[in-house]
Design an enzyme around this catalytic site. Structure first.
Site, mmCIF file in Angstrom:
data_model
loop_
_atom_site.group_PDB
_atom_site.id
_atom_site.type_symbol
_atom_site.label_atom_id
_atom_site.label_comp_id
_atom_site.label_asym_id
_atom_site.label_seq_id
_atom_site.Cartn_x
_atom_site.Cartn_y
_atom_site.Cartn_z
ATOM 1 N N GLY A 12 0.841 -1.205 0.000
ATOM 2 C CA GLY A 12 0.000 0.000 0.000
ATOM 3 C C GLY A 12 0.871 1.248 0.000
ATOM 4 O O GLY A 12 1.908 1.280 0.657
ATOM 5 N N ARG A 73 0.866 -5.028 -5.086
ATOM 6 C CA ARG A 73 1.024 -6.061 -4.060
ATOM 7 C C ARG A 73 1.475 -7.367 -4.715
ATOM 8 O O ARG A 73 1.154 -8.462 -4.248
ATOM 9 C CB ARG A 73 -0.283 -6.241 -3.294
ATOM 10 C CG ARG A 73 -0.682 -5.029 -2.464
ATOM 11 C CD ARG A 73 -1.728 -5.400 -1.431
ATOM 12 N NE ARG A 73 -2.330 -4.222 -0.803
ATOM 13 C CZ ARG A 73 -1.833 -3.615 0.266
ATOM 14 N NH1 ARG A 73 -0.725 -4.037 0.803
ATOM 15 N NH2 ARG A 73 -2.462 -2.567 0.774
ATOM 16 N N ASP A 104 5.778 -5.265 5.806
ATOM 17 C CA ASP A 104 6.241 -6.633 6.072
ATOM 18 C C ASP A 104 6.188 -7.529 4.840
ATOM 19 O O ASP A 104 7.065 -8.376 4.666
ATOM 20 C CB ASP A 104 5.475 -7.252 7.255
ATOM 21 C CG ASP A 104 3.965 -7.189 7.096
ATOM 22 O OD1 ASP A 104 3.491 -6.527 6.156
ATOM 23 O OD2 ASP A 104 3.262 -7.813 7.905
ATOM 24 N N THR A 127 4.949 1.942 6.199
ATOM 25 C CA THR A 127 3.546 1.528 6.329
ATOM 26 C C THR A 127 2.838 2.478 7.288
ATOM 27 O O THR A 127 3.398 2.833 8.337
ATOM 28 C CB THR A 127 3.344 0.080 6.844
ATOM 29 O OG1 THR A 127 1.968 -0.077 7.236
ATOM 30 C CG2 THR A 127 4.215 -0.277 8.034
ATOM 31 N N ASP A 129 0.587 1.568 9.003
ATOM 32 C CA ASP A 129 0.181 0.728 10.137
ATOM 33 C C ASP A 129 1.207 0.698 11.274
ATOM 34 O O ASP A 129 0.870 0.307 12.389
ATOM 35 C CB ASP A 129 -0.073 -0.715 9.673
ATOM 36 C CG ASP A 129 -1.303 -0.838 8.795
ATOM 37 O OD1 ASP A 129 -2.001 0.169 8.604
ATOM 38 O OD2 ASP A 129 -1.557 -1.951 8.285
ATOM 39 N N ASP A 131 3.543 -1.355 11.974
ATOM 40 C CA ASP A 131 3.612 -2.656 12.654
ATOM 41 C C ASP A 131 4.898 -3.435 12.380
ATOM 42 O O ASP A 131 4.960 -4.630 12.656
ATOM 43 C CB ASP A 131 2.377 -3.503 12.290
ATOM 44 C CG ASP A 131 2.212 -3.719 10.795
ATOM 45 O OD1 ASP A 131 3.045 -3.198 10.022
ATOM 46 O OD2 ASP A 131 1.266 -4.412 10.397
ATOM 47 N N ARG A 173 -4.347 -3.079 9.621
ATOM 48 C CA ARG A 173 -4.781 -4.438 9.283
ATOM 49 C C ARG A 173 -4.639 -5.416 10.466
ATOM 50 O O ARG A 173 -5.574 -6.110 10.819
ATOM 51 C CB ARG A 173 -3.932 -4.950 8.122
ATOM 52 C CG ARG A 173 -4.619 -6.011 7.315
ATOM 53 C CD ARG A 173 -3.654 -6.768 6.481
ATOM 54 N NE ARG A 173 -3.080 -6.039 5.371
ATOM 55 C CZ ARG A 173 -3.660 -5.829 4.207
ATOM 56 N NH1 ARG A 173 -4.881 -6.248 4.003
ATOM 57 N NH2 ARG A 173 -3.016 -5.196 3.246
#
Ligand code: F6P
Length: 348
Positions: A12, A73, A104, A127, A129, A131, A173
């Site tokens: 993304g 992706r 990741d 990201t 996110d 994470d 996510r």
């Protein structure tokens, strides 16, 4: 002959990608390397889809959101003959090293290409996110938190005017980093994230307590990846579709709508749902993300120059360091207890 270095953006998109491309390209071009932009992430290396990168082509891209290289992706490990093609293409095009900017999934591929296929890979942690392990923060995260916070502020004024509960769905996510930070910054009254459990009943109890304490409105911040749980032990991960992408990810979305209906049904309070969605990934990066992405890009260039492969640029404290790619993609970085405890302090 100048050594060729490819750079790609995978997964993304997020604000700050262009700042990394700019910094790495500027440093390496000045140091005498030839830069090649790969279009569409790993897809571009499978399909030999490149664009030249020089000082001219990176001019003016620092504040631009998205990525001038495009992204996808595509997972070469799951594409028929993908890795073989990619390896051949890198060799035939005499690409000596690759800078992979991704989360990741993208960096997991870079790690395998570096380890199993002896390709020279350098990673940059991207990201919204946040994470990825091995780094305190990924770039793009700060911008997403800022956007989500601004939107919670806006929802506050309309929720208060109408005496409503508004449930706001925030990206993330597998982890609740954006939700918890924006929730704390925006003063959300209940926060639901994948890492810690707040049941639907508890959510309704908190809202009822607020109403009885003369707060006629409430803001509930929920991560798209938070499971809705009930005291009876039911659990529901709300997905838009069961279809998985090349990395095995389902498309999340819709939890706010379901939770809003449940709150209305159980409490009788007028409730609305808002999904922030890709708004959180768009537009110009914050100054913080511009600086962080620039530092990452410069570090990636330095790692290429020093032939430090199989590593990712990372932020630890205030220092930019290099950590093994396998550390970054090994274990997901979850929201720490201290943030959760802080957030809960403000639940009614
Ligand atoms: O990984 C970043 C992210 O924005 C997640 O927060 C979200 O679940 C996902 O990407 C959305 O992916 P897509 O852009 O493919 O819909």
């Amino acid at each position: 002959m100048a050594r060729k270095v490819a750079i790609l953006t995978g997964g993304g998109d997020c604000p700050g990608l262009n700042a990394v491309i700019r910094a790495a390209t500027l440093k390496l071009t000045r140091a005498g390397y030839e830069m090649v932009g790969v279009r569409g992430g790993w897809r571009g290396l499978i399909e030999n889809d490149y664009m030249p990168l020089d000082i001219q082509s990176i001019s003016g891209i620092l504040p631009r959101g998205g990525t001038i290289l495009g992204t996808s992706r595509t997972n070469p490990m799951k594409t028929e003959g993908g890795v073989e093609l990619l390896v051949d293409n890198l060799r035939q095009n005499e690409i000596w090293a690759t800078i992979a900017i991704g989360g990741d999934d993208t960096l997991g591929v870079a790690n395998q290409l570096n380890g199993k296929y002896a390709l020279n890979m350098v990673g940059v942690p991207k990201t919204i996110d946040n994470d990825l392990s091995g780094t305190d923060y990924t770039f793009g995260f700060d911008t997403a938190v800022q956007i989500a916070t601004e939107n919670i502020d806006r929802l506050h004024t309309t929720a208060e005017s109408h005496d409503r509960v508004i449930v706001v769905e925030i990206m993330g996510r597998h982890t609740g980093w954006i939700t918890i930070m924006a929730g704390i910054a925006g003063g959300a009254d209940v926060i639901l994230i994948p890492e810690y459990d707040v049941s639907v009943e508890e959510t309704c109890d908190i809202i009822r307590r607020r109403q009885s304490g003369n707060k006629s409105f409430s803001i509930v911040a929920v991560s798209e990846g938070a499971k809705l749980t009930t005291k009876e032990g039911e659990e529901q991960l709300v997905v838009q579709s069961d279809e998985v992408d090349a990395f095995g990810n389902v498309k999340l979305g819709g939890v706010a709508n379901i939770l809003a209906k449940e709150i209305k049904r159980r409490t009788g309070f007028e409730t609305r749902a808002t999904v922030l969605g890709h708004i959180q990934r768009g537009g110009t990066p914050t100054a913080h993300d511009r600086v962080l992405a620039t530092r990452y890009g410069a570090k990636a260039a330095e790692m290429v120059q020093n032939e430090e492969f199989g590593l990712m640029a990372a932020l630890q404290g205030d220092a930019i360091v290099a950590v093994p790619l396998e550390v970054a993609v090994g274990e997901r970085k979850m929201v720490r207890q201290e943030f959760w405890d802080l957030a809960q302090t403000f639940f009614a």
